[in-house]
Design an enzyme around this catalytic site. Structure first.
Site, PDB file in Angstrom:
ATOM      1  N   ASP A   2       0.828  -1.263   0.100  1.00 49.11           N
ATOM      2  CA  ASP A   2      -0.038   0.152  -0.018  1.00 49.11           C
ATOM      3  C   ASP A   2       0.993   1.277   0.007  1.00 49.11           C
ATOM      4  O   ASP A   2       2.294   1.245   0.263  1.00 49.11           O
ATOM      5  CB  ASP A   2      -0.923   0.073   1.273  1.00 49.11           C
ATOM      6  CG  ASP A   2      -1.606   1.082   1.344  1.00 49.11           C
ATOM      7  OD1 ASP A   2      -2.495   1.863   0.386  1.00 49.11           O
ATOM      8  OD2 ASP A   2      -1.687   1.927   2.414  1.00 49.11           O
ATOM      9  N   MET A   3       0.394   2.465  -0.456  1.00 49.17           N
ATOM     10  CA  MET A   3       1.251   3.628  -0.428  1.00 49.17           C
ATOM     11  C   MET A   3       1.048   4.518   1.046  1.00 49.17           C
ATOM     12  O   MET A   3       2.155   4.531   1.672  1.00 49.17           O
ATOM     13  CB  MET A   3       1.063   4.336  -1.961  1.00 49.17           C
ATOM     14  CG  MET A   3       1.891   5.323  -1.978  1.00 49.17           C
ATOM     15  SD  MET A   3       1.956   6.147  -3.527  1.00 49.17           S
ATOM     16  CE  MET A   3       0.072   7.249  -2.929  1.00 49.17           C
TER      17      MET A   3
END
Length: 188
Positions: free
Chosen positions: A11-12
């Site tokens: 995920d960022m």
């Protein structure tokens, strides 16, 4: 530690990049124009969701007559200018760097692709990833598995051979729905 996996997915926002304070600042700025409020705990619960879904929750909370997609676009424009000045990588970037070239890696984010690509390039991280799958690449967002399934497909790896690094409950649910293992980075 992650040798048994054929692909790593990150995920960022809140996982490899510290963007959450800037996202909240952009929401405050945009919502201030309309005199709208938001509940910080409700926002945290929606981490990993696309911007329009968060906008919809804010509109419902305030019983406002606004288009969630238009409100989301305003927030996206506000955050785009702020993020490049303020974003910092989080310590999990060390995992990304240590596995570069050893396993295919992807980013699976609830952010829009233009923002994700700009941030990763700005911080010199884009080249570490074989794929970036963003909110505008899938029809069904986290907690649906689509984001992570598309990451696996673009990496050329079977979903069951992937591990996902996430900081949000929706993302962990999405990883499990995709048949992938998940690492809750809040516990690291």
């Amino acid at each position: 530690m992650y040798e048994r996996y054929a692909g790593l997915i990150f995920d960022m926002d809140g996982t490899i990049l510290d963007t959450e304070p800037t996202h909240r600042k952009a929401w405050r700025e945009v919502l201030g124009h309309y005199g709208l409020q938001y509940d910080i705990q409700a926002m945290i619960a929606l981490n990993g969701s696309p911007t329009w879904r968060i906008a919809q929750a804010i509109i419902e909370l305030n019983q406002a007559d606004l288009d969630p997609h238009a409100l989301a676009r305003e927030k996206t424009e506000a955050v785009r200018s702020m993020l490049l000045d303020s974003v910092e990588p989080l310590p999990l970037v060390d995992v990304v760097k240590s596995w570069h070239g050893r396993r295919p890696m992807a980013v699976g984010t609830g952010s829009e692709s233009a923002i994700a690509e700009a941030l990763l390039a700005h911080l010199g991280l884009r080249h570490y990833f074989d794929a970036v799958v963003a909110a505008d690449h899938v029809k069904h967002h986290k907690p649906a598995p689509d984001t992570f399934l598309l990451c696996a497909q673009r990496m050329g790896v079977q979903p069951t051979q992937c591990v996902v690094f996430e900081d949000a409950d929706f993302g962990i649910q999405a990883a499990r729905a995709a048949g992938m293992d998940a690492v809750d980075v809040r516990l690291l």
